[in-house]
Design an enzyme around this catalytic site. Structure first.
Site, PDB file in Angstrom:
ATOM      1  N   HIS A 168      -9.845   1.207   4.534  1.00 33.27           N
ATOM      2  CA  HIS A 168      -8.577   1.357   5.263  1.00 33.27           C
ATOM      3  C   HIS A 168      -8.811   2.267   6.470  1.00 33.27           C
ATOM      4  O   HIS A 168      -9.574   3.225   6.388  1.00 33.27           O
ATOM      5  CB  HIS A 168      -7.500   1.942   4.336  1.00 33.27           C
ATOM      6  CG  HIS A 168      -6.141   1.892   4.980  1.00 33.27           C
ATOM      7  ND1 HIS A 168      -5.745   2.806   5.921  1.00 33.27           N
ATOM      8  CD2 HIS A 168      -5.114   1.022   4.839  1.00 33.27           C
ATOM      9  CE1 HIS A 168      -4.521   2.497   6.335  1.00 33.27           C
ATOM     10  NE2 HIS A 168      -4.117   1.417   5.688  1.00 33.27           N
ATOM     11  N   SER A 177       3.011  -2.128  10.242  1.00 32.42           N
ATOM     12  CA  SER A 177       4.466  -2.095  10.436  1.00 32.42           C
ATOM     13  C   SER A 177       5.161  -3.415  10.103  1.00 32.42           C
ATOM     14  O   SER A 177       6.136  -3.789  10.758  1.00 32.42           O
ATOM     15  CB  SER A 177       4.813  -1.650  11.858  1.00 32.42           C
ATOM     16  OG  SER A 177       4.343  -0.339  12.100  1.00 32.42           O
ATOM     17  N   LYS A 186       0.061   4.270  -0.293  1.00 33.78           N
ATOM     18  CA  LYS A 186      -0.592   5.437   0.316  1.00 33.78           C
ATOM     19  C   LYS A 186      -0.389   6.689  -0.547  1.00 33.78           C
ATOM     20  O   LYS A 186      -0.344   6.591  -1.772  1.00 33.78           O
ATOM     21  CB  LYS A 186      -0.110   5.629   1.755  1.00 33.78           C
ATOM     22  CG  LYS A 186      -0.262   4.343   2.573  1.00 33.78           C
ATOM     23  CD  LYS A 186      -0.135   4.549   4.048  1.00 33.78           C
ATOM     24  CE  LYS A 186      -0.325   3.204   4.751  1.00 33.78           C
ATOM     25  NZ  LYS A 186      -0.353   3.297   6.197  1.00 33.78           N
ATOM     26  N   GLY A 229       2.639  -1.185   4.309  1.00 35.28           N
ATOM     27  CA  GLY A 229       2.663   0.230   3.961  1.00 35.28           C
ATOM     28  C   GLY A 229       4.086   0.719   3.749  1.00 35.28           C
ATOM     29  O   GLY A 229       4.688   0.512   2.692  1.00 35.28           O
ATOM     30  N   GLU A 254      -5.687  -5.100  10.286  1.00 34.57           N
ATOM     31  CA  GLU A 254      -4.665  -4.082  10.556  1.00 34.57           C
ATOM     32  C   GLU A 254      -4.998  -3.358  11.853  1.00 34.57           C
ATOM     33  O   GLU A 254      -5.830  -2.445  11.867  1.00 34.57           O
ATOM     34  CB  GLU A 254      -4.628  -3.053   9.420  1.00 34.57           C
ATOM     35  CG  GLU A 254      -4.260  -3.631   8.072  1.00 34.57           C
ATOM     36  CD  GLU A 254      -3.707  -2.547   7.143  1.00 34.57           C
ATOM     37  OE1 GLU A 254      -2.561  -2.690   6.704  1.00 34.57           O
ATOM     38  OE2 GLU A 254      -4.415  -1.558   6.893  1.00 34.57           O
ATOM     39  N   ASN A 273       0.858  -1.186   0.000  1.00 34.59           N
ATOM     40  CA  ASN A 273       0.000   0.000   0.000  1.00 34.59           C
ATOM     41  C   ASN A 273       0.897   1.240   0.000  1.00 34.59           C
ATOM     42  O   ASN A 273       1.481   1.577   1.027  1.00 34.59           O
ATOM     43  CB  ASN A 273      -0.890  -0.055   1.254  1.00 34.59           C
ATOM     44  CG  ASN A 273      -1.741   1.196   1.407  1.00 34.59           C
ATOM     45  OD1 ASN A 273      -1.807   2.036   0.510  1.00 34.59           O
ATOM     46  ND2 ASN A 273      -2.384   1.321   2.557  1.00 34.59           N
ATOM     47  N   GLY A 309       2.022   2.238  10.783  1.00 37.18           N
ATOM     48  CA  GLY A 309       2.953   3.355  10.670  1.00 37.18           C
ATOM     49  C   GLY A 309       3.608   3.753  11.982  1.00 37.18           C
ATOM     50  O   GLY A 309       4.211   4.816  12.090  1.00 37.18           O
ATOM     51  N   GLU A 326      -7.172   4.594   7.778  1.00 40.02           N
ATOM     52  CA  GLU A 326      -6.917   6.029   7.575  1.00 40.02           C
ATOM     53  C   GLU A 326      -8.137   6.704   6.946  1.00 40.02           C
ATOM     54  O   GLU A 326      -8.424   7.867   7.217  1.00 40.02           O
ATOM     55  CB  GLU A 326      -5.654   6.218   6.711  1.00 40.02           C
ATOM     56  CG  GLU A 326      -4.394   5.931   7.521  1.00 40.02           C
ATOM     57  CD  GLU A 326      -3.208   5.453   6.697  1.00 40.02           C
ATOM     58  OE1 GLU A 326      -3.226   5.555   5.458  1.00 40.02           O
ATOM     59  OE2 GLU A 326      -2.243   4.959   7.331  1.00 40.02           O
TER      60      GLU A 326
HETATM   61  P1  PGA Z   1       2.485   0.296   7.618  1.00 40.95           P
HETATM   62  O1  PGA Z   1       1.049   0.476   6.908  1.00 40.95           O
HETATM   63  O2  PGA Z   1       3.075  -0.979   7.094  1.00 40.95           O
HETATM   64  O3  PGA Z   1       3.277   1.510   7.224  1.00 40.95           O
HETATM   65  O4  PGA Z   1       2.226   0.228   9.084  1.00 40.95           O
HETATM   66  C1  PGA Z   1       0.188  -0.604   6.688  1.00 40.95           C
HETATM   67  C2  PGA Z   1      -1.108  -0.122   6.096  1.00 40.95           C
HETATM   68  O5  PGA Z   1      -1.634   0.914   6.561  1.00 40.95           O
HETATM   69  O6  PGA Z   1      -1.650  -0.711   5.146  1.00 40.95           O
END
Ligand code: PGA
Length: 251
Positions: free
Chosen positions: A95, A212, A11, A233, A167, A9, A173, A97
């Protein structure tokens, strides 16, 4: 046997130049054929990525789609039919976010999920609890609710052509990863929830872990019985690190 899937992803990252460089790096990765690899660039770069990965095993997805499946008057949105037309195979739905920053509701999540499937895109339904919810012991209830919204509106069979991504919001993140045991507990609960409606669908559905994920943590996570790959991500912006995560899913 469920084929492992590793999804990157990207983003809201990338310029034409950095995307070209990332495609180049991805093309150099050696990944076992048993592992499916998908990348999810921002919409602006989808066409560039579809062209760039042509002839490789990498498939492309979008990070979101509109609540309406077909083109129309909906300023700023991208229809699932348009994503399908440019060569997308997958689309992320719900997602965290988007659920938190953009206040995307369960109702919208359901509509986007249905819109995606009506255009033959495979939805990747993202679910997960916040830290406060985990600390209050509500993890399984929250994730169960997010799943139930889709099951009650569309029926369990939609998961025979969908992917679920667990997630935990507190792991996205942040550098904090759920332990393999913590993740497995939730993945097993997701599968059990689906199995309560259909054993066949539950056995076939791929459930990815996200939050992460790094090459160093991937082997152990992907070794758990109900973890069928990852939604990655930050680490997916580095081709070598992402390649190592993809290889971990094949080990
Ligand atoms: P991250 O994001 O690996 O940076 O934690 C994962 C995601 O939000 O899909």
């Amino acid at each position: 046997m469920r084929r492992p899937l590793v999804a990157g992803n990207w983003k809201m990252h990338g310029t034409r130049a950095s995307v070209a460089e990332l495609i180049n790096g991805l093309r150099q990765q050696v990944v076992p054929a048993a592992v499916e690899v998908a990348v999810f660039p921002g919409s602006l770069h989808i066409a560039q990525v579809v062209e760039g990965v042509a002839g490789s095993a990498v498939v492309v997805g979008a990070q979101d789609c509109a609540i309406e499946a077909e083109q129309g008057a909906l300023t700023g949105e991208v229809a699932a039919s348009q994503l399908q037309d440019v060569g997308c195979r997958y689309v992320l739905i719900g997602h965290s976010e988007r659920r938190t920053v953009l206040a995307e509701s369960d109702d919208w999540v359901v509509r986007k999920f249905a819109a995606a499937q009506s255009c033959s895109l495979v939805p990747v339904l993202c679910v997960g609890e916040t830290l406060a919810q985990r600390e209050a012991g509500e993890t399984l209830a929250v994730v169960g609710r997010q799943l139930d919204c889709v099951i009650s509106a569309l029926g369990v069979d939609v998961f025979s052509k969908a992917v679920v991504a667990y997630e935990p919001v507190w792991a996205i993140g942040t550098g904090l990863t759920a332990s393999p045991q913590q993740a497995q507990e939730v993945h097993a609960a997701i599968r059990a929830r689906i199995a309560a409606e259909s054993g066949d669908v539950a056995r076939g559905v791929r459930i990815l872990y996200g939050g992460s994920v790094k090459a160093a943590s991937a082997v152990e996570l992907f070794g758990m019985p109900d973890i069928d790959g990852g939604l990655v991500g930050g680490a997916s912006l580095n081709a070598d690190e992402f390649g190592a995560i993809c290889r971990a899913a094949g080990s």
